[in-house]
Motif scaffolding. Structure first.
Motif, PDB file in Angstrom:
ATOM      1  N   PRO A 256       0.808  -1.238   0.000  1.00  0.00           N
ATOM      2  CA  PRO A 256       0.000   0.000   0.000  1.00  0.00           C
ATOM      3  C   PRO A 256       0.831   1.274   0.000  1.00  0.00           C
ATOM      4  O   PRO A 256       0.531   2.217  -0.737  1.00  0.00           O
ATOM      5  CB  PRO A 256      -0.823  -0.143   1.283  1.00  0.00           C
ATOM      6  CG  PRO A 256      -0.999  -1.616   1.439  1.00  0.00           C
ATOM      7  CD  PRO A 256       0.297  -2.215   0.976  1.00  0.00           C
ATOM      8  N   ALA A 274      -1.212  -6.813   0.406  1.00  0.00           N
ATOM      9  CA  ALA A 274      -1.270  -6.353   1.790  1.00  0.00           C
ATOM     10  C   ALA A 274      -1.781  -7.480   2.684  1.00  0.00           C
ATOM     11  O   ALA A 274      -2.681  -7.284   3.505  1.00  0.00           O
ATOM     12  CB  ALA A 274      -2.162  -5.126   1.906  1.00  0.00           C
ATOM     13  N   ASN A 276      -3.821 -10.115   4.334  1.00  0.00           N
ATOM     14  CA  ASN A 276      -5.250 -10.420   4.315  1.00  0.00           C
ATOM     15  C   ASN A 276      -6.076  -9.363   3.596  1.00  0.00           C
ATOM     16  O   ASN A 276      -7.224  -9.629   3.224  1.00  0.00           O
ATOM     17  CB  ASN A 276      -5.773 -10.560   5.748  1.00  0.00           C
ATOM     18  CG  ASN A 276      -5.255 -11.812   6.423  1.00  0.00           C
ATOM     19  OD1 ASN A 276      -4.763 -12.724   5.764  1.00  0.00           O
ATOM     20  ND2 ASN A 276      -5.360 -11.860   7.744  1.00  0.00           N
ATOM     21  N   GLY A 277      -5.529  -8.169   3.417  1.00  0.00           N
ATOM     22  CA  GLY A 277      -6.265  -7.106   2.743  1.00  0.00           C
ATOM     23  C   GLY A 277      -6.161  -7.158   1.234  1.00  0.00           C
ATOM     24  O   GLY A 277      -6.741  -6.316   0.549  1.00  0.00           O
ATOM     25  N   SER A 278      -5.466  -8.143   0.700  1.00  0.00           N
ATOM     26  CA  SER A 278      -5.265  -8.250  -0.741  1.00  0.00           C
ATOM     27  C   SER A 278      -6.462  -8.901  -1.418  1.00  0.00           C
ATOM     28  O   SER A 278      -7.216  -9.665  -0.806  1.00  0.00           O
ATOM     29  CB  SER A 278      -4.031  -9.109  -1.041  1.00  0.00           C
ATOM     30  OG  SER A 278      -2.927  -8.753  -0.256  1.00  0.00           O
ATOM     31  N   HIS A 279      -6.625  -8.624  -2.711  1.00  0.00           N
ATOM     32  CA  HIS A 279      -7.544  -9.415  -3.518  1.00  0.00           C
ATOM     33  C   HIS A 279      -7.047 -10.858  -3.524  1.00  0.00           C
ATOM     34  O   HIS A 279      -5.844 -11.125  -3.444  1.00  0.00           O
ATOM     35  CB  HIS A 279      -7.594  -8.890  -4.950  1.00  0.00           C
ATOM     36  CG  HIS A 279      -8.342  -7.604  -5.096  1.00  0.00           C
ATOM     37  ND1 HIS A 279      -9.692  -7.506  -4.882  1.00  0.00           N
ATOM     38  CD2 HIS A 279      -7.920  -6.353  -5.429  1.00  0.00           C
ATOM     39  CE1 HIS A 279     -10.081  -6.253  -5.098  1.00  0.00           C
ATOM     40  NE2 HIS A 279      -9.031  -5.539  -5.411  1.00  0.00           N
ATOM     41  N   SER A 305      -1.832  -4.977   6.570  1.00  0.00           N
ATOM     42  CA  SER A 305      -3.143  -5.413   7.065  1.00  0.00           C
ATOM     43  C   SER A 305      -3.007  -6.183   8.375  1.00  0.00           C
ATOM     44  O   SER A 305      -3.419  -7.341   8.502  1.00  0.00           O
ATOM     45  CB  SER A 305      -3.862  -6.276   6.020  1.00  0.00           C
ATOM     46  OG  SER A 305      -4.248  -5.517   4.909  1.00  0.00           O
ATOM     47  N   PHE A 405      -7.245   3.274   2.494  1.00  0.00           N
ATOM     48  CA  PHE A 405      -7.547   1.874   2.211  1.00  0.00           C
ATOM     49  C   PHE A 405      -8.356   1.727   0.925  1.00  0.00           C
ATOM     50  O   PHE A 405      -8.158   0.774   0.168  1.00  0.00           O
ATOM     51  CB  PHE A 405      -8.298   1.253   3.392  1.00  0.00           C
ATOM     52  CG  PHE A 405      -7.456   1.160   4.629  1.00  0.00           C
ATOM     53  CD1 PHE A 405      -6.616   0.076   4.836  1.00  0.00           C
ATOM     54  CD2 PHE A 405      -7.473   2.176   5.573  1.00  0.00           C
ATOM     55  CE1 PHE A 405      -5.824  -0.014   5.972  1.00  0.00           C
ATOM     56  CE2 PHE A 405      -6.688   2.109   6.711  1.00  0.00           C
ATOM     57  CZ  PHE A 405      -5.853   1.014   6.918  1.00  0.00           C
ATOM     58  N   TRP A 408      -6.546   1.404  -2.554  1.00  0.00           N
ATOM     59  CA  TRP A 408      -5.965   0.130  -2.981  1.00  0.00           C
ATOM     60  C   TRP A 408      -6.718  -0.445  -4.178  1.00  0.00           C
ATOM     61  O   TRP A 408      -6.136  -1.139  -5.017  1.00  0.00           O
ATOM     62  CB  TRP A 408      -6.005  -0.897  -1.846  1.00  0.00           C
ATOM     63  CG  TRP A 408      -5.253  -0.541  -0.608  1.00  0.00           C
ATOM     64  CD1 TRP A 408      -4.588   0.634  -0.340  1.00  0.00           C
ATOM     65  CD2 TRP A 408      -5.091  -1.346   0.564  1.00  0.00           C
ATOM     66  NE1 TRP A 408      -4.042   0.606   0.912  1.00  0.00           N
ATOM     67  CE2 TRP A 408      -4.326  -0.591   1.497  1.00  0.00           C
ATOM     68  CE3 TRP A 408      -5.533  -2.617   0.928  1.00  0.00           C
ATOM     69  CZ2 TRP A 408      -3.984  -1.091   2.766  1.00  0.00           C
ATOM     70  CZ3 TRP A 408      -5.192  -3.111   2.184  1.00  0.00           C
ATOM     71  CH2 TRP A 408      -4.424  -2.368   3.082  1.00  0.00           C
ATOM     72  N   ASP A 409      -8.031  -0.178  -4.240  1.00  0.00           N
ATOM     73  CA  ASP A 409      -8.856  -0.740  -5.304  1.00  0.00           C
ATOM     74  C   ASP A 409      -8.951   0.156  -6.531  1.00  0.00           C
ATOM     75  O   ASP A 409      -9.702  -0.134  -7.460  1.00  0.00           O
ATOM     76  CB  ASP A 409     -10.273  -1.010  -4.781  1.00  0.00           C
ATOM     77  CG  ASP A 409     -10.330  -2.196  -3.849  1.00  0.00           C
ATOM     78  OD1 ASP A 409      -9.516  -3.117  -4.025  1.00  0.00           O
ATOM     79  OD2 ASP A 409     -11.176  -2.196  -2.936  1.00  0.00           O
ATOM     80  N   GLU A 561     -13.218  -2.774   2.639  1.00  0.00           N
ATOM     81  CA  GLU A 561     -13.024  -4.050   3.327  1.00  0.00           C
ATOM     82  C   GLU A 561     -11.659  -4.118   3.998  1.00  0.00           C
ATOM     83  O   GLU A 561     -11.524  -4.657   5.103  1.00  0.00           O
ATOM     84  CB  GLU A 561     -13.178  -5.202   2.328  1.00  0.00           C
ATOM     85  CG  GLU A 561     -14.584  -5.353   1.776  1.00  0.00           C
ATOM     86  CD  GLU A 561     -15.594  -5.675   2.859  1.00  0.00           C
ATOM     87  OE1 GLU A 561     -15.325  -6.592   3.659  1.00  0.00           O
ATOM     88  OE2 GLU A 561     -16.645  -5.008   2.908  1.00  0.00           O
ATOM     89  N   ALA A 562     -10.639  -3.582   3.350  1.00  0.00           N
ATOM     90  CA  ALA A 562      -9.287  -3.634   3.926  1.00  0.00           C
ATOM     91  C   ALA A 562      -9.225  -2.868   5.242  1.00  0.00           C
ATOM     92  O   ALA A 562      -8.549  -3.286   6.187  1.00  0.00           O
ATOM     93  CB  ALA A 562      -8.267  -3.082   2.938  1.00  0.00           C
TER      94      ALA A 562
END
Length: 579
Positions: A256, A274, A276-279, A305, A405, A408-409, A561-562
């Motif tokens: 990130p 990141a 658990n925060g990853s796709h 994350s 956060f 990231w998307d 979500e992240a």
């Protein structure tokens, strides 16, 4: 007195200390000086235009420090001037953030005269205890070098060394200028020789050994990937990173804090990793790699994350500005630039196993839980839609909280510079940083948009910097995400508690309140998707040159979500600490 006269006679081209200092700052690329006036620095400020520099009068010292931070991230280095005690302590938080995040910033503090200190005078802005060095000692903890210009024979050396340290170590330095030293004279002939800002070379034998080890592991790997993070940006290694990618075609991901380090249009760019925060697809490829070449990692809680990386140290090569780690072996004093450059020279592409990594495009359907006809602006829809709004070479600033956060998307066009403060995480930082970043772009004579995304709670801390943006006619588009308070705090603890609430402002009225005249600022309110969509598609909105201020209203308890994952991890860590 005789010794002073003798020394002056030997100066070939005498210049005043303040002139020498500001000319050196101009030499390293600074064109604007942030700060506030105070009686101990006023005489120094007279020298700023003489050195070809521009004075930026900020609203307060904290905002000035944030602005200098943002300026440095775009321009390469920055400078801030405050006054002794009351001014410098107001800037302390901003300088601490620059230190934590490795941002090169020269902090100049005007202080009482050496005679006043020698005589122990009870002056204003002191603590009343005769200690004139107490604030300098505080700053020693958050500066990579501290200088007090009170010895005339050493002043020029001190200035040069401080600026070199700032640049090479990419951290703030502190220069204390007593008021009676401002007009003291030093050798101006030194200015004919530019400062040597070149990075010291690595030990050749150690570098060769590590490069050989890295090459051996790269050749043996069946699914290697590269992971790029913040320190690759801070220590100016992006040319080496991109040359490495061009030479090898390695799949590459960013952390990130490293977003923007690599072109997201690169054919083998995979997305943000990141933990658990990853796709899911990103996590699958990175965590399934049998070798991760990590460049400039900064493994903080928000950047990972909640420390949720699933990477084996045995299969990781970590390159840093001060050392390199291969597996469990650490090589101190070995900087990543030299290692990367030698890898690029020696690598044989035919011996590499390269997998093709499809880009992870932002897809609102991954998180969207509403019906397709809903007009409510949700976080998942917003950040996906921002991908289509951004343009090449934009500067994108995101505040701690939902924007840090959500971004990231968002998929960046080529050349986007991303500014965030995930490690220090001081809310309100982004407004000042946006001002500094936009000014840096203007000083570079490039017509780049600076786009800021900031939550309403964070914005209220530093809203006054709107006046500085207006005063200097900066090209800024500012989105205030209105969700009734401190959303990230709500998800950590106290979702319905009053301490996470804020008063509702009339945000769109603020540009006028802070001095915007007709044509200097445009204001908008978006409560529906269609209203924000219309703005994003409006050519005049996209191409505006001045300040654009947009209220974007989202639900109170909606968040990326992240952010939810990191907030849960933070709550768990806090609970463990309490026990």
């Amino acid at each position: 007195m005789g010794s002073i006269d003798y020394r002056f006679e030997r100066l070939e081209q005498p210049v005043d200390v303040a002139e020498y200092l500001f000319r050196r700052l101009y030499e390293v690329g600074i064109r604007s000086i942030h700060g506030l006036p105070g009686d101990y620095n006023l005489l120094s400020l007279d020298y700023i235009p003489k050195a070809g520099l521009k004075w930026v009068g900020n609203v307060n010292e904290l905002n000035a420090a944030y602005a200098a931070d943002g300026y440095a991230r775009v321009k390469g280095i920055s400078a801030l001037v405050t006054t002794f005690g009351v001014g410098e302590l107001s800037a302390l938080n901003g300088i601490a953030g620059a230190y934590a995040e490795q941002v090169p910033l020269v902090h100049i503090v005007g202080c009482p005269s050496t005679t006043s200190e020698k005589n122990g005078l009870l002056l204003h802005h002191t603590l009343g205890n005769g200690d004139y060095n107490v604030f300098k000692n505080m700053y020693a903890q958050i500066s990579c070098y501290v200088a007090k210009l009170d010895r005339p024979n050493e002043i020029a050396d001190e200035i040069d060394h401080a600026i070199r340290e700032c640049w090479l170590r990419s951290r703030p330095v502190y220069i204390m200028v007593p008021s009676d030293m401002v007009t003291e004279q030093v050798e101006g002939a030194r200015l004919k020789t530019p400062l040597d800002l070149s990075e010291p070379a690595n030990d050749s034998a150690k570098e060769d050994y590590v490069v050989d080890v890295v090459l051996k592991q790269l050749y043996a790997a069946k699914s290697p990937v590269m992971l790029v993070d913040a320190c690759a940006i801070r220590h100016r290694c992006l040319d080496e990173v991109n040359d490495m990618l061009e030479k090898t075609n390695l799949p590459v991901f960013v952390a990130p804090m490293g977003k923007g380090a690599v072109s997201e249009q690169y054919h083998n760019y995979g997305g943000v990793y990141a933990g658990n925060g990853s796709h899911a697809d990103v996590a699958r490829v990175v965590e399934g790699a049998d070798l991760v070449l990590s460049v400039g990692a900064l493994k903080s809680d928000l950047n990972t994350s909640g420390f949720s990386y699933r990477l084996s140290q045995l299969n990781t090569i970590d390159l840093h500005s001060t050392h390199c780690t291969v597996g469990f072996s650490e090589y101190h004093g070995l900087a990543m630039r030299g290692v990367l450059r030698k890898l690029i020279e020696r690598i044989d592409q035919t011996q590499l196993s390269i997998i093709t990594t499809p880009q992870v495009k932002s897809d609102p359907s991954m998180y969207e839980r509403q019906g397709p006809d809903s007009e409510v602006i949700t976080q998942s829809w917003l950040w996906s839609r921002v991908s289509g709004y951004l343009r090449e070479n934009d500067i994108v600033v995101t505040e701690t909280g939902t924007p840090n956060f959500g971004i990231w998307d968002t998929v960046f066009p080529s050349g986007v510079t991303a500014l965030n403060q995930n490690l220090w995480g001081s809310i309100g930082w982004s407004v000042g940083a946006c001002q500094g970043a936009a000014l840096a772009a203007k000083d570079d004579n490039v017509n780049r948009r600076t786009v800021l995304f900031v939550g309403d709670g964070s914005f209220q801390l530093t809203a006054q910097e709107l006046s500085t943006m207006i005063q200097h006619q900066l090209r800024v588009t500012l989105f205030v995400i209105c969700n009734e308070g401190y959303t990230i705090e709500r998800f950590i603890h106290g979702p319905d508690e009053v301490y996470n609430d804020i008063d509702d402002w009339h945000y769109k009225d603020l540009p006028a309140a802070f001095g915007a005249r007709d044509g200097q600022a445009s204001t908008f309110v978006a409560r529906k998707k269609s209203e924000l969509e219309a703005l994003f598609n409006d050519k005049e909105f996209q191409e505006a040159e001045g300040l654009q201020f947009v209220e974007v209203h989202v639900p109170k308890m909606d968040a990326p979500e992240a952010l939810k994952l990191v907030a849960e991890a933070a709550a768990r860590n806090n609970a463990r600490a309490a026990k």
